[in-house]
Design a protein around this motif. Sequence first.
Motif, PDB file in Angstrom:
ATOM      1  N   GLU A  12       0.705  -1.601   0.162  1.00  0.00           N
ATOM      2  CA  GLU A  12      -0.151   0.319  -0.377  1.00  0.00           C
ATOM      3  C   GLU A  12       0.954   1.684   0.214  1.00  0.00           C
ATOM      4  OE1 GLU A  12      -3.948  -2.375   2.245  1.00  0.00           O
ATOM      5  OE2 GLU A  12      -2.231  -1.267   3.759  1.00  0.00           O
ATOM      6  N   ARG A  13       1.869   1.430   0.504  1.00  0.00           N
ATOM      7  CA  ARG A  13       2.704   2.578   0.401  1.00  0.00           C
ATOM      8  C   ARG A  13       3.379   2.041  -0.937  1.00  0.00           C
ATOM      9  NH1 ARG A  13       2.890   5.306   4.698  1.00  0.00           N
ATOM     10  NH2 ARG A  13       5.107   6.607   4.047  1.00  0.00           N
ATOM     11  N   ARG A  14       3.889   1.095  -0.911  1.00  0.00           N
ATOM     12  CA  ARG A  14       4.882   1.074  -2.059  1.00  0.00           C
ATOM     13  C   ARG A  14       3.882   1.727  -3.668  1.00  0.00           C
ATOM     14  NH1 ARG A  14       9.765  -2.059  -3.374  1.00  0.00           N
ATOM     15  NH2 ARG A  14       9.328  -3.931  -0.676  1.00  0.00           N
ATOM     16  N   THR A  15       2.755   2.117  -3.133  1.00  0.00           N
ATOM     17  CA  THR A  15       1.332   1.730  -4.519  1.00  0.00           C
ATOM     18  C   THR A  15       1.658   3.540  -3.765  1.00  0.00           C
ATOM     19  OG1 THR A  15       0.441   0.249  -4.654  1.00  0.00           O
ATOM     20  CG2 THR A  15      -0.366   1.619  -5.428  1.00  0.00           C
ATOM     21  N   ASP A  16      -0.047   3.505  -2.770  1.00  0.00           N
ATOM     22  CA  ASP A  16       0.004   4.609  -2.563  1.00  0.00           C
ATOM     23  C   ASP A  16       0.626   6.209  -2.669  1.00  0.00           C
ATOM     24  OD1 ASP A  16      -2.452   3.222  -3.105  1.00  0.00           O
ATOM     25  OD2 ASP A  16      -2.767   3.308  -0.548  1.00  0.00           O
ATOM     26  N   GLN A  17       2.253   5.400  -2.293  1.00  0.00           N
ATOM     27  CA  GLN A  17       2.902   6.847  -1.539  1.00  0.00           C
ATOM     28  C   GLN A  17       4.004   6.486  -2.690  1.00  0.00           C
ATOM     29  OE1 GLN A  17       1.248   5.144   0.931  1.00  0.00           O
ATOM     30  NE2 GLN A  17       0.875   7.499   1.177  1.00  0.00           N
ATOM     31  N   ARG A  18       4.109   5.811  -3.806  1.00  0.00           N
ATOM     32  CA  ARG A  18       5.401   5.977  -4.955  1.00  0.00           C
ATOM     33  C   ARG A  18       6.728   5.105  -4.225  1.00  0.00           C
ATOM     34  NH1 ARG A  18       0.241   5.978  -6.965  1.00  0.00           N
ATOM     35  NH2 ARG A  18      -0.081   6.872  -8.603  1.00  0.00           N
ATOM     36  N   GLU A  19       6.318   4.540  -3.133  1.00  0.00           N
ATOM     37  CA  GLU A  19       8.148   4.243  -2.471  1.00  0.00           C
ATOM     38  C   GLU A  19       8.692   2.875  -2.887  1.00  0.00           C
ATOM     39  OE1 GLU A  19       8.179   2.745   1.298  1.00  0.00           O
ATOM     40  OE2 GLU A  19       6.898   4.668   2.467  1.00  0.00           O
ATOM     41  N   THR A  20       9.999   3.251  -3.495  1.00  0.00           N
ATOM     42  CA  THR A  20      10.847   3.013  -4.573  1.00  0.00           C
ATOM     43  C   THR A  20      11.312   1.409  -3.284  1.00  0.00           C
ATOM     44  OG1 THR A  20      13.009   4.233  -4.373  1.00  0.00           O
ATOM     45  CG2 THR A  20      11.153   4.547  -5.758  1.00  0.00           C
TER      46      THR A  20
END
Length: 247
Positions: A94-102
Amino acid sequence: MTRRKLVAGNWKMHGSLAQLAELDAIAAAARANPAVDVAICPPFTLIGAAAARGDLAIGAQDCHQNLKGAHTGCVSAEMLKESGARLVIVGHSERRTDQRETNEEVCAKARAVIAVGLIAIVCVGETEAERDAGQAVAVVEAQLQGSIPAGARAAELVVAYEPVWAIGTGRTPTAADVAAMHAAIRAKLGGLLGAEADGVRILYGGSVKPSNAAELMAVANVDGALVGGASLTAADFVPIIEAAASV
């Protein structure tokens, strides 16, 4: 080698001070099943109060990669430790998607968590489109390559495999699919960490519930579960702890 099972609950953006009463029964189940490590990761606002209730391990759902600085709204690993957290989830889908975390950001966060003496739970997992395209293993291996800090030790690292398409949907991969992916993760960790890889616990996450927990826990290289919605109440979470203890 023998790895202790770990069942960790991720409350996501749910919970209140009143809901912390659920932790009493969860802690009792943890004491009744001493072969299983049990943790709950509530929102930041509840970590201190949750940790103060007793001996149940409390974690956080994210942290910033820096120990301090001009990062409004962020929380450092050191702050989490002071609040009573013992582990931190990083790289949740959810953070990789919503916050664009790499992967690079996830790796930096994991390093920060480990640097202050906490355990990092690094999440990896593919989307439905990636699985349908036959890319699931390649995607997860690339996430591991980019997200696992070099030199990490088994005592300070947990990997959670969460197929994105199964999180909160009620769908789960087959036991054979889970076994294949966890074997691939174990092999990739071996290339990254050498002998330490044998001690790293790999959790399964994605619509884990009382009805499927025992089957999932019995799969080779499944060393526990990262549980979402079913961790919000003791009625749902305790049977998952008991399933982990039974295998």
